[in-house]
Design a protein around this motif. Structure first.
Motif, PDB file in Angstrom:
ATOM      1  N   MET A  79       0.850  -1.191   0.000  1.00  0.00           N
ATOM      2  CA  MET A  79       0.000   0.000   0.000  1.00  0.00           C
ATOM      3  C   MET A  79       0.886   1.240   0.000  1.00  0.00           C
ATOM      4  SD  MET A  79      -3.059   1.052   2.689  1.00  0.00           S
ATOM      5  CE  MET A  79      -4.036  -0.389   2.300  1.00  0.00           C
ATOM      6  N   GLU A  80       0.721   2.078  -1.028  1.00  0.00           N
ATOM      7  CA  GLU A  80       1.501   3.307  -1.124  1.00  0.00           C
ATOM      8  C   GLU A  80       0.788   4.435  -0.385  1.00  0.00           C
ATOM      9  OE1 GLU A  80       2.288   4.223  -5.156  1.00  0.00           O
ATOM     10  OE2 GLU A  80       3.331   2.332  -5.578  1.00  0.00           O
ATOM     11  N   TYR A  81       1.594   5.378   0.127  1.00  0.00           N
ATOM     12  CA  TYR A  81       1.019   6.484   0.876  1.00  0.00           C
ATOM     13  C   TYR A  81       1.493   7.810   0.291  1.00  0.00           C
ATOM     14  CZ  TYR A  81      -0.307   2.942   4.244  1.00  0.00           C
ATOM     15  OH  TYR A  81      -0.868   1.836   4.826  1.00  0.00           O
ATOM     16  N   LYS A  82       0.554   8.735   0.097  1.00  0.00           N
ATOM     17  CA  LYS A  82       0.872  10.067  -0.423  1.00  0.00           C
ATOM     18  C   LYS A  82       0.509  11.107   0.645  1.00  0.00           C
ATOM     19  CE  LYS A  82       0.138   8.594  -5.206  1.00  0.00           C
ATOM     20  NZ  LYS A  82      -0.656   8.774  -6.445  1.00  0.00           N
ATOM     21  N   ASP A  83      -0.750  11.445   0.705  1.00  0.00           N
ATOM     22  CA  ASP A  83      -1.250  12.292   1.781  1.00  0.00           C
ATOM     23  C   ASP A  83      -2.639  11.814   2.151  1.00  0.00           C
ATOM     24  OD1 ASP A  83      -3.361  13.870   0.257  1.00  0.00           O
ATOM     25  OD2 ASP A  83      -1.582  14.360  -0.910  1.00  0.00           O
ATOM     26  N   PHE A  84      -3.142  12.303   3.269  1.00  0.00           N
ATOM     27  CA  PHE A  84      -4.379  11.742   3.828  1.00  0.00           C
ATOM     28  C   PHE A  84      -5.551  11.802   2.852  1.00  0.00           C
ATOM     29  CE2 PHE A  84      -8.421  12.541   6.043  1.00  0.00           C
ATOM     30  CZ  PHE A  84      -8.570  11.314   6.662  1.00  0.00           C
ATOM     31  N   LYS A  85      -5.810  12.977   2.297  1.00  0.00           N
ATOM     32  CA  LYS A  85      -6.985  13.125   1.441  1.00  0.00           C
ATOM     33  C   LYS A  85      -6.890  12.264   0.194  1.00  0.00           C
ATOM     34  CE  LYS A  85      -8.614  17.670   2.913  1.00  0.00           C
ATOM     35  NZ  LYS A  85      -8.944  19.057   2.490  1.00  0.00           N
ATOM     36  N   SER A  86      -5.712  12.240  -0.416  1.00  0.00           N
ATOM     37  CA  SER A  86      -5.574  11.434  -1.631  1.00  0.00           C
ATOM     38  C   SER A  86      -5.643   9.943  -1.306  1.00  0.00           C
ATOM     39  CB  SER A  86      -4.265  11.767  -2.352  1.00  0.00           C
ATOM     40  OG  SER A  86      -3.150  11.451  -1.553  1.00  0.00           O
ATOM     41  N   ASP A  87      -5.106   9.551  -0.141  1.00  0.00           N
ATOM     42  CA  ASP A  87      -5.171   8.145   0.253  1.00  0.00           C
ATOM     43  C   ASP A  87      -6.606   7.720   0.564  1.00  0.00           C
ATOM     44  OD1 ASP A  87      -2.476   7.951  -0.080  1.00  0.00           O
ATOM     45  OD2 ASP A  87      -1.968   7.975   2.045  1.00  0.00           O
ATOM     46  N   LEU A  88      -7.367   8.597   1.242  1.00  0.00           N
ATOM     47  CA  LEU A  88      -8.765   8.282   1.533  1.00  0.00           C
ATOM     48  C   LEU A  88      -9.566   8.218   0.233  1.00  0.00           C
ATOM     49  CD1 LEU A  88     -10.819   7.781   3.795  1.00  0.00           C
ATOM     50  CD2 LEU A  88     -11.228  10.248   3.880  1.00  0.00           C
ATOM     51  N   SER A  89      -9.268   9.123  -0.684  1.00  0.00           N
ATOM     52  CA  SER A  89      -9.932   9.122  -1.978  1.00  0.00           C
ATOM     53  C   SER A  89      -9.599   7.860  -2.767  1.00  0.00           C
ATOM     54  CB  SER A  89      -9.534  10.363  -2.778  1.00  0.00           C
ATOM     55  OG  SER A  89     -10.116  10.361  -4.057  1.00  0.00           O
ATOM     56  N   ALA A  90      -8.337   7.428  -2.675  1.00  0.00           N
ATOM     57  CA  ALA A  90      -7.919   6.215  -3.388  1.00  0.00           C
ATOM     58  C   ALA A  90      -8.662   4.990  -2.857  1.00  0.00           C
ATOM     59  CB  ALA A  90      -6.411   6.026  -3.259  1.00  0.00           C
ATOM     60  N   ILE A  91      -8.840   4.928  -1.525  1.00  0.00           N
ATOM     61  CA  ILE A  91      -9.588   3.813  -0.944  1.00  0.00           C
ATOM     62  C   ILE A  91     -11.045   3.852  -1.394  1.00  0.00           C
ATOM     63  CG2 ILE A  91     -10.580   2.993   1.240  1.00  0.00           C
ATOM     64  CD1 ILE A  91      -7.855   3.375   2.498  1.00  0.00           C
ATOM     65  N   ALA A  92     -11.632   5.052  -1.427  1.00  0.00           N
ATOM     66  CA  ALA A  92     -13.014   5.177  -1.889  1.00  0.00           C
ATOM     67  C   ALA A  92     -13.151   4.663  -3.325  1.00  0.00           C
ATOM     68  CB  ALA A  92     -13.464   6.635  -1.802  1.00  0.00           C
ATOM     69  N   CYS A  93     -12.219   5.034  -4.182  1.00  0.00           N
ATOM     70  CA  CYS A  93     -12.260   4.573  -5.578  1.00  0.00           C
ATOM     71  C   CYS A  93     -12.080   3.060  -5.663  1.00  0.00           C
ATOM     72  CB  CYS A  93     -11.172   5.275  -6.395  1.00  0.00           C
ATOM     73  SG  CYS A  93     -11.482   7.026  -6.671  1.00  0.00           S
ATOM     74  N   GLN A  94     -11.169   2.536  -4.839  1.00  0.00           N
ATOM     75  CA  GLN A  94     -10.911   1.097  -4.829  1.00  0.00           C
ATOM     76  C   GLN A  94     -12.154   0.322  -4.388  1.00  0.00           C
ATOM     77  OE1 GLN A  94      -7.874  -0.068  -2.031  1.00  0.00           O
ATOM     78  NE2 GLN A  94      -7.478  -2.030  -3.038  1.00  0.00           N
ATOM     79  N   ILE A  95     -12.781   0.778  -3.331  1.00  0.00           N
ATOM     80  CA  ILE A  95     -13.976   0.113  -2.808  1.00  0.00           C
ATOM     81  C   ILE A  95     -15.127   0.228  -3.812  1.00  0.00           C
ATOM     82  CG2 ILE A  95     -15.752   0.186  -1.014  1.00  0.00           C
ATOM     83  CD1 ILE A  95     -13.113  -1.047  -0.086  1.00  0.00           C
ATOM     84  N   ASP A  96     -15.319   1.424  -4.355  1.00  0.00           N
ATOM     85  CA  ASP A  96     -16.409   1.622  -5.305  1.00  0.00           C
ATOM     86  C   ASP A  96     -16.230   0.739  -6.534  1.00  0.00           C
ATOM     87  OD1 ASP A  96     -17.330   3.461  -3.516  1.00  0.00           O
ATOM     88  OD2 ASP A  96     -16.928   5.222  -4.750  1.00  0.00           O
ATOM     89  N   SER A  97     -15.003   0.660  -7.038  1.00  0.00           N
ATOM     90  CA  SER A  97     -14.736  -0.173  -8.212  1.00  0.00           C
ATOM     91  C   SER A  97     -15.013  -1.642  -7.903  1.00  0.00           C
ATOM     92  CB  SER A  97     -13.283   0.000  -8.673  1.00  0.00           C
ATOM     93  OG  SER A  97     -13.046   1.328  -9.095  1.00  0.00           O
ATOM     94  N   TYR A  98     -14.588  -2.077  -6.719  1.00  0.00           N
ATOM     95  CA  TYR A  98     -14.792  -3.466  -6.302  1.00  0.00           C
ATOM     96  C   TYR A  98     -16.285  -3.793  -6.221  1.00  0.00           C
ATOM     97  CZ  TYR A  98     -13.930  -7.765  -3.586  1.00  0.00           C
ATOM     98  OH  TYR A  98     -13.869  -9.073  -3.150  1.00  0.00           O
ATOM     99  N   LEU A  99     -17.050  -2.882  -5.629  1.00  0.00           N
ATOM    100  CA  LEU A  99     -18.469  -3.132  -5.434  1.00  0.00           C
ATOM    101  C   LEU A  99     -19.255  -3.026  -6.742  1.00  0.00           C
ATOM    102  CD1 LEU A  99     -19.062  -1.237  -2.065  1.00  0.00           C
ATOM    103  CD2 LEU A  99     -19.082  -3.715  -2.433  1.00  0.00           C
ATOM    104  N   LEU A 100     -18.928  -2.034  -7.555  1.00  0.00           N
ATOM    105  CA  LEU A 100     -19.684  -1.838  -8.794  1.00  0.00           C
ATOM    106  C   LEU A 100     -19.391  -2.928  -9.817  1.00  0.00           C
ATOM    107  CD1 LEU A 100     -19.435   2.053  -9.085  1.00  0.00           C
ATOM    108  CD2 LEU A 100     -21.417   0.689  -8.407  1.00  0.00           C
ATOM    109  N   ALA A 101     -18.238  -3.590  -9.662  1.00  0.00           N
ATOM    110  CA  ALA A 101     -17.910  -4.700 -10.557  1.00  0.00           C
ATOM    111  C   ALA A 101     -18.422  -6.043 -10.034  1.00  0.00           C
ATOM    112  CB  ALA A 101     -16.394  -4.771 -10.760  1.00  0.00           C
TER     113      ALA A 101
END
Length: 360
Positions: free
Chosen positions: A1-23
């Motif tokens: 798991m790569e880390y950048k900054d809090f907001k971008s990391d939280l956004s990345a998790i949201a995108c990851q979860i959304d992609s997983y669920l929508l697929a």
């Protein structure tokens, strides 16, 4: 798991979860198709994805394979989603995140597709939204069971499901029941301690589970009986209480566009929040009468809302609630200090502070 900054990391998790669920194929397997489609509607409308973040970052504290927790993190989000669908029915809310709630959208479906009208269309919407939430419960469990013996150790998956069924379900729904019962009591008879108990059950419980499950997955445990599971859970539990108190504050003091729902809706709906209860305990005379008269009003104007906000501030209720939030974050940090050091730990610390500094 790569880390950048809090907001971008939280956004990345949201995108990851959304992609997983929508697929995921489960909603597409549901017939009729419009019911399966509604199962994913809240996922498509956004959200902070705090529960998946807690799960994945907690897993990353103890494992370099935190991505194996993706199914459990997604299950926590869908579990949260079905509670929102049912909560919106109970609260009679027409919108969430600026879009129609499930029962509203499904009532509109009945009107548009079948020409239903009035109470008949509304009843259809309520009925189908109940089924939507029920299906989402099955979906959450399926997300876990399908990975048992694959990405998830089978004993680990069983422990997670058992925790959901034996603890999270009864505690969370008990909290919802208490919240609804508050609406049938004289509001100035409700003690602040009762509000906190309800918040612990209704909100903090699932956040606690999300962090605990991350540790269970990361360590491949067969139970929740472990010191690190305890500390991760207590971190999320306290941070979750801070989150809910900030939610109550935003319901009156936020920018309406950022909040995504009408400011003052809690007062209009006579929602029993700690902020309102503290106000009724601390205010007196005409100020207390003004708040009591305003609760449950369907026609609150800007001037009345501003006057209510001023009373909440001047009586000390806002300051007291904010101090409680700070204390919960401090308690969360005490338990966080007992967890292994890693970049994920810093994200969890930032998450706790985000919960009381957020504006939406």
């Amino acid at each position: 798991m790569e880390y950048k900054d809090f907001k971008s990391d939280l956004s990345a998790i949201a995108c990851q979860i959304d992609s997983y669920l929508l697929a995921h194929p489960f909603p597409k397997s549901v017939s009729p198709s419009w019911l399966g489609k509604e199962m994913s509607s809240y996922t498509k409308s956004g959200g902070k994805r705090l529960r998946p973040a807690l799960c994945l970052w907690s897993a990353a504290l103890v494992s370099d394979k935190a991505e194996l927790a993706i199914s459990v993190a997604s299950a926590a989000e869908i579990f949260h989603t079905w509670t929102l669908v049912h909560d919106d029915i109970i609260d009679r809310d027409a919108t969430r995140r600026g879009l129609p709630t499930s029962h509203t959208a499904l009532a509109d479906f009945a009107r548009n597709e079948h020409g239903s009208e009035g109470a008949s269309a509304d009843h259809f919407g309520l009925s189908m939204a109940i089924l939507t939430g029920d299906l989402q419960q099955a979906w959450a469990l399926r997300l876990i069971t399908e990975q048992a013996g694959k990405d998830l150790n089978s004993d680990c998956a069983l422990a997670i499901i058992d925790r959901l069924l034996s603890h999270v379900y009864p505690v969370l729904l008990g909290g919802e029941a208490i919240d609804v019962e508050f609406e049938h009591r004289e509001i100035d008879s409700i003690a602040p301690e009762e509000i906190l108990q309800m918040l612990e059950m209704k909100t903090a419980c699932l956040l606690e589970f999300s962090a605990q499950a991350g540790i269970v997955v990361g360590l491949e445990l067969n139970s929740f009986d472990h010191e690190l599971v305890h500390h991760a859970g207590q971190f999320a539990y306290n941070a979750g209480l801070a989150f809910q108190l900030q939610d109550d504050i935003l319901g009156i003091f936020a920018d309406e566009k950022e909040l995504g729902k009408p400011v003052g809706s809690d007062i209009a709906a006579r929602k029993v929040t700690l902020l309102i209860v503290e106000t009724l305990h601390l205010a007196s005379g005409q100020d207390k009468k003004f708040i009591l008269d305003l609760l449950g009003s369907n026609s609150i104007n800007t001037e009345q809302l501003n006057q209510a906000a001023e009373i909440i501030k001047t009586c000390g209720a806002l300051t007291k609630t904010q101090a409680m939030m700070d204390n919960y974050v401090q308690q969360a940090e005490i338990h966080l200090a007992e967890l292994p050091n890693s970049p994920a730990k810093e994200r969890l610390k930032e998450l706790a502070h985000f919960m009381i500094k957020r504006t939406f």
